[in-house]
Design a protein around this motif. Sequence first.
Motif, PDB file in Angstrom:
ATOM      1  N   UNK A  38      21.742 -38.238  33.224  1.00 37.08           N
ATOM      2  CA  UNK A  38      22.424 -39.453  33.645  1.00 37.08           C
ATOM      3  C   UNK A  38      22.268 -40.600  32.674  1.00 37.08           C
ATOM      4  N   UNK A  39      21.974 -41.797  33.239  1.00 36.78           N
ATOM      5  CA  UNK A  39      21.932 -43.005  32.426  1.00 36.78           C
ATOM      6  C   UNK A  39      21.075 -44.073  33.102  1.00 36.78           C
ATOM      7  N   UNK A  40      20.697 -45.079  32.336  1.00 35.81           N
ATOM      8  CA  UNK A  40      19.926 -46.204  32.845  1.00 35.81           C
ATOM      9  C   UNK A  40      20.140 -47.385  31.910  1.00 35.81           C
ATOM     10  N   UNK A  41      20.007 -48.597  32.444  1.00 38.17           N
ATOM     11  CA  UNK A  41      20.095 -49.807  31.624  1.00 38.17           C
ATOM     12  C   UNK A  41      18.688 -50.357  31.430  1.00 38.17           C
ATOM     13  N   UNK A  42      18.312 -50.573  30.170  1.00 36.44           N
ATOM     14  CA  UNK A  42      17.010 -51.135  29.828  1.00 36.44           C
ATOM     15  C   UNK A  42      17.204 -52.560  29.330  1.00 36.44           C
ATOM     16  N   UNK A  43      16.543 -53.514  29.969  1.00 38.03           N
ATOM     17  CA  UNK A  43      16.605 -54.897  29.525  1.00 38.03           C
ATOM     18  C   UNK A  43      15.315 -55.296  28.831  1.00 38.03           C
TER      19      UNK A  43
END
Length: 264
Positions: A38-43
Amino acid sequence: MLLVYENKNTGLSSEWKEPVHVPPHLHEAIEVVYVTDGEVELGVGPELFHMDEGDFAIIFPNVIHHYQVFGQKKNKVIYLYLDPKLFPSYYKELQNYSPENPVVKKRKVHPDVVNAIKYLAEITDGNPMLIKAYAQMILAYVFTTMPLIDKSAVGRDDLIYNAVEYVAKNFRENISLEKMAYELCVSKYVLSRMFAKTFHCNFSKYVNGVRLNYAVAELENSMDSITNICLDCGFESQRTFNRVFKDRYKITPREYRKRMEHDK
């Protein structure tokens, strides 16, 4: 999730799980991130980096970061937490610098790095020298391929970043929303709204959460008295410490320590 303070005896802890929204936080470990599905957003600071399956990222110690998850995809991520003290040859760089871009896309990630991450994620009781060798492989890749910038430049104009950093540096003291607002040159009402919107709690609860995370690490990894731990964390009295601790963990600090000793 608030600030996390870890002092694992192995120098390594890992999670392989479905990612969730995690508000801005920091810890003293090196955090390695690898998306397996899948995917993820890293800030990191004010920047948001998209990560797809096969992408790799690293966050250096005491750099504020957060995670966001969108959509309905099946997502799974490996998180490794490495004690920077295991790597004395890199220690100065880890404390003073941070990757300019913390994410490396799949096509550029070396297969040896992927193998090292998966080995460290799955190991339960391995040879300490072998664990360190695999971790060194990851760091050597980072320092030879990822441009670094001064850590002080990461998010220095972002209010959330500055607020989290302020609490991290001052939670042992008698801090207040008014004092913090004055030192950050913002309105206390702006700060109050920021805590409610970002962390879904008020300022006092956030600070007490930071103190509790530190206290738990001390209870697990030191023989210091509970009274000293309470005062070292910034609580005004042991009565307040016991009440706040029990509100979160449903047991007293003394009972928590006994349980940890029993489980070792």
